[in-house]
Design an enzyme around this catalytic site. Structure first.
Site, short mmCIF file in Angstrom:
data_model
loop_
_atom_site.label_atom_id
_atom_site.label_comp_id
_atom_site.label_asym_id
_atom_site.label_seq_id
_atom_site.Cartn_x
_atom_site.Cartn_y
_atom_site.Cartn_z
N HIS A 272 1.66 20.89 -15.68
CA HIS A 272 1.54 21.76 -14.45
C HIS A 272 2.91 22.25 -14.13
O HIS A 272 4.01 21.69 -14.37
CB HIS A 272 1.17 20.80 -13.48
N GLU A 293 4.41 -0.01 -1.23
CA GLU A 293 4.97 -0.51 0.04
C GLU A 293 4.25 -0.11 1.38
O GLU A 293 4.19 -0.73 2.39
CB GLU A 293 6.29 -0.03 0.11
N ALA A 294 3.38 0.96 1.45
CA ALA A 294 3.14 1.26 2.65
C ALA A 294 1.63 0.71 2.56
O ALA A 294 0.76 0.97 3.59
CB ALA A 294 2.77 2.83 2.72
N GLY A 295 1.37 -0.16 1.77
CA GLY A 295 -0.18 -0.83 1.77
C GLY A 295 -1.39 -0.01 1.16
O GLY A 295 -2.56 -0.35 1.05
N PHE A 297 -3.32 0.83 -2.40
CA PHE A 297 -3.78 0.17 -3.58
C PHE A 297 -3.13 0.86 -4.70
O PHE A 297 -3.63 1.92 -5.25
CB PHE A 297 -5.19 -0.20 -3.69
N VAL A 298 -2.09 0.24 -5.44
CA VAL A 298 -1.47 0.95 -6.40
C VAL A 298 -1.58 0.08 -7.51
O VAL A 298 -1.25 -0.99 -7.44
CB VAL A 298 0.21 1.41 -6.13
N PRO A 299 -2.23 0.59 -8.47
CA PRO A 299 -2.32 -0.41 -9.78
C PRO A 299 -0.98 -0.38 -10.45
O PRO A 299 -0.09 0.13 -10.26
CB PRO A 299 -3.18 0.44 -10.75
N SER A 301 -0.33 0.27 -13.80
CA SER A 301 -0.37 1.12 -14.68
C SER A 301 -1.60 2.06 -14.48
O SER A 301 -2.72 1.61 -13.91
CB SER A 301 -0.37 0.70 -16.05
#
Ligand code: ACO
Ligand code: LMR
Length: 604
Positions: A272, A293-295, A297-299, A301
């Site tokens: 892109h 950090e902001a809450g 949901f980050v996996p 990977s």
């Protein structure tokens, strides 16, 4: 607007991209929409008025227009523009649509619109509160309601990815390819999506992540959201802000792709235009960290993303935020479909009783229906039930032109043909073929030229001059035997009918001022029966509310001469039957009625 699209949403598709349009219609049929999601197609270079597409096993006609303004005027309810113009034209098409107004969202597929123009376009749309999806996107979908073009791929793929009905996830991605992939992942690990948008891969896109997520926050069908960002740009930070400030309360799962960039020594430009980090905070790593950090949901990977989805979904389900989804019944598009060769929009003989423009024959045929041949003509020629004064005018015309004696050119030809031993149909056709610009077939021409003169506000003298320059006698003016002294009583009859029954006769009024001038030159240059019919038909159509464009089309397709053709057929057949009844022998024209002027050939 909490929902981008509903089951009533209709689009104008700019460019006749048949495969994409067919995919939309297959989707519509599958999810049992009431109306097709494409209401009109803008095809600037096509001369066609419509294109046929399959709707399930049947075919439907979608109107084609040369420009967006005409399409929008004809289908004002269509408030989505699917701009499939090339990157050279897409900017102009979008700006024109924004100018026309009435669009709530515009999707732009082209990749590589110059960035300066893209920014101007996006800013104008924002000012006008229009959601732009793209540029450089496959679009978006509200499952079970409306799907843009190729999103989700084939219909099999769509059903497999549960895109045929609303789930509970709001999905926003940059990439179109990954949009499809994620829809599939969500369908496996959760219950599918409620709304999804691929915002586009160009550096400057219209609606950004936060716009879409804020809308989904308001959409009650969306219970949680999934954001797939990528390396480059800082849009994800706006989402972080919204989460921190409490503007977004629904759970968000998010991942930025492009974490591999850190393994390269120098900056990497991914596919892109926008996918390149210009600063540390634009890297995928930094954005993933800040989101976690902001809450959000980050996996750990991308491979862990399905687990994260399942975790958030199951948690919401356990809490009762997400309920069970009742699987809707679907239509199945047939695999093999045959396109129809012919189209008929006037009559239908498939039921118990054939219909004229939807009216059973028995509802117009017998005297007790109160309907006459004028009604039948208004139904079969114009697909409308005309008011009484108009159907009576049509009947008056037919009766008026039914015959004008044996000496007129068409009747004469029919008689000669009958006497040569030919059948009714052959003799009739010979008479009909005589109808033309001088005899009986000047009705369309009269309507065309008088309308032109009136439209252009020409004085009678200017009109005559104009016709002189054109080098044609004025259609509808002049008669062999009728004149001021020997008025054509048929014309008087038609004028009387109009005066008593028409709401107004502006074109006739104008034509009579022209007649004053022509008869002052030569007394047989009267407004003749052809002229009177053509001009009064225009007055009739105007009073019936037809547009000038529609009237011009009636004229150019030869509709007006058709009234003479039908009416005079009655007389021609009468003359042919007369010949048969009298058992008249073959006709040979008397030689003394012919001036022979043939030179005697020299001896060879
Ligand atoms: N507009 C302008 N001038 C005309 C017109 C006209 N419509 N018709 C005739 N003239 C002029 C001719 O130019 C000619 O002028 P000139 O003497 O200076 O040379 C003169 O009038 C006589 O011309 P003709 O063609 O001999 O006229 P004629 O009376 O024989 O023709 C006709 C009658 C054929 C109907 C002619 O007037 C005409 O072509 N009109 C236009 C076509 C038309 O309306 N046809 C339908 C007739 S009604 C029916 O058939 C049911
Ligand atoms: C007609 O109705 O056939 C005529 O007006 C033409 C003619 O020559 O009388």
């Amino acid at each position: 607007m909490a929902q981008l699209f509903t089951r009533d949403t209709q689009a104008i598709f700019w460019n006749n991209n048949k495969t994409a349009i067919q995919r939309m219609l297959d989707y519509d049929y599958t999810i049992k929409r009431d109306k097709p999601s494409v209401a009109a197609i803008v095809a600037p270079t096509s001369g066609n008025k419509f294109d046929k597409f399959f709707y399930g096993p049947d075919e439907i006609m979608i109107p084609l227009f040369k420009n967006t303004a005409d399409a929008k005027a004809a289908q004002p309810q269509a408030d989505v523009l699917l701009n499939f113009a090339s990157f050279r034209t897409a900017y102009d098409v979008t700006m024109e649509a924004l100018e026309i107004g009435g669009f709530s969202s515009i999707m732009i597929t082209a990749e590589g619109i110059p960035e300066r123009l893209a920014r101007k376009m996006n800013a104008t749309a924002r000012e006008k509160n229009v959601t732009v999806i793209g540029p450089a996107t496959v679009g978006g979908i509200a499952p079970g309601a409306f799907k843009i073009a190729n999103v989700g791929g084939t219909i099999e793929n769509i059903v497999n990815s549960k895109l045929h009905r609303a789930g509970s996830c709001g999905l926003v991605t940059r990439s179109g390819g990954l949009f499809n992939e994620l829809s599939n992942i969500i369908s496996i690990n959760a219950d599918g999506i409620a709304e999804g948008v691929a915002i586009g891969g160009d550096r400057f896109v219209g609606s950004v992540f936060i716009d879409n997520l804020l809308r989904m926050e308001e959409n009650p069908e969306v219970k949680y959201m999934l954001l797939l960002g990528e390396v480059g740009g800082t849009e994800e930070y706006k989402v972080i802000e919204a989460v921190k400030s409490g503007k977004i309360k629904k759970p968000i799962i998010a991942w930025c792709i492009g974490t591999i960039a850190k393994y390269y020594d120098s900056g990497v430009q991914f596919g892109h235009a926008g996918a390149s980090a210009n600063a540390e905070r634009e890297t995928a790593e930094a954005k993933n960290k800040a989101m976690a950090e902001a809450g959000i949901f980050v996996p750990s990977s991308f491979n862990d993303l399905p687990n994260k989805i399942a975790e958030v979904y199951n948690d919401l389900k356990a809490k009762g935020v997400i309920g069970e989804i009742e699987e809707p019944e679907m239509n199945v598009c047939p695999k093999v479909r045959k396109s129809k060769e012919f189209i008929c929009t006037i009559s239908d003989d498939r039921g118990d009783e054939a219909t004229y423009a939807g009216f059973p024959i028995s509802s117009v045929a017998t005297p007790d229906t109160g309907k006459g041949i004028g009604d039948v003509i208004s139904l079969l020629w114009f697909k409308k039930q005309y008011p009484k004064w108009a159907t009576e005018f049509i009947e008056t015309v037919l009766k008026t032109v039914a015959d004008h004696g044996p000496a007129v050119s068409g009747a004469h030809n029919a008689k000669v043909t009958a006497r040569a031993g030919k059948s009714v149909v052959e003799s009739l056709v010979t008479g009909l073929l005589t109808i033309g610009p001088r005899f009986g077939g000047a009705i369309d021409g009269a309507a065309e030229y008088f309308k032109y003169a009136d439209d252009h506000k020409l004085t009678p003298a200017e009109f005559l001059n104009h016709m002189k320059k054109e080098g044609v006698p004025i259609p509808g003016i002049g008669h062999r035997i009728k004149s001021l002294k020997n008025p054509d009583l048929r014309v008087e009859g038609l004028k009387k009918f109009a005066a008593e029954n028409f709401p107004a006769t502006p074109l006739l009024d104008y034509a009579l001022t022209v007649e004053q001038l022509t008869t002052s030159k030569k007394e047989n240059l009267i407004l003749n029966v052809d002229g009177t019919i053509g001009i009064l038909m225009v007055d009739m159509w105007r009073a019936l509310g037809y547009t000038e464009e529609e009237i011009n089309e009636f004229i150019s397709s030869g509709t007006l001469n058709a009234f003479f053709i039908v009416g005079r057929s009655i007389g021609f057949i009468g003359h042919v039957l007369d010949e048969k009844r009298l058992a008249m022998p073959m006709y040979r024209h008397p030689m003394d009625d012919i001036l022979y002027d043939v030179q005697v050939a020299e001896k060879i």
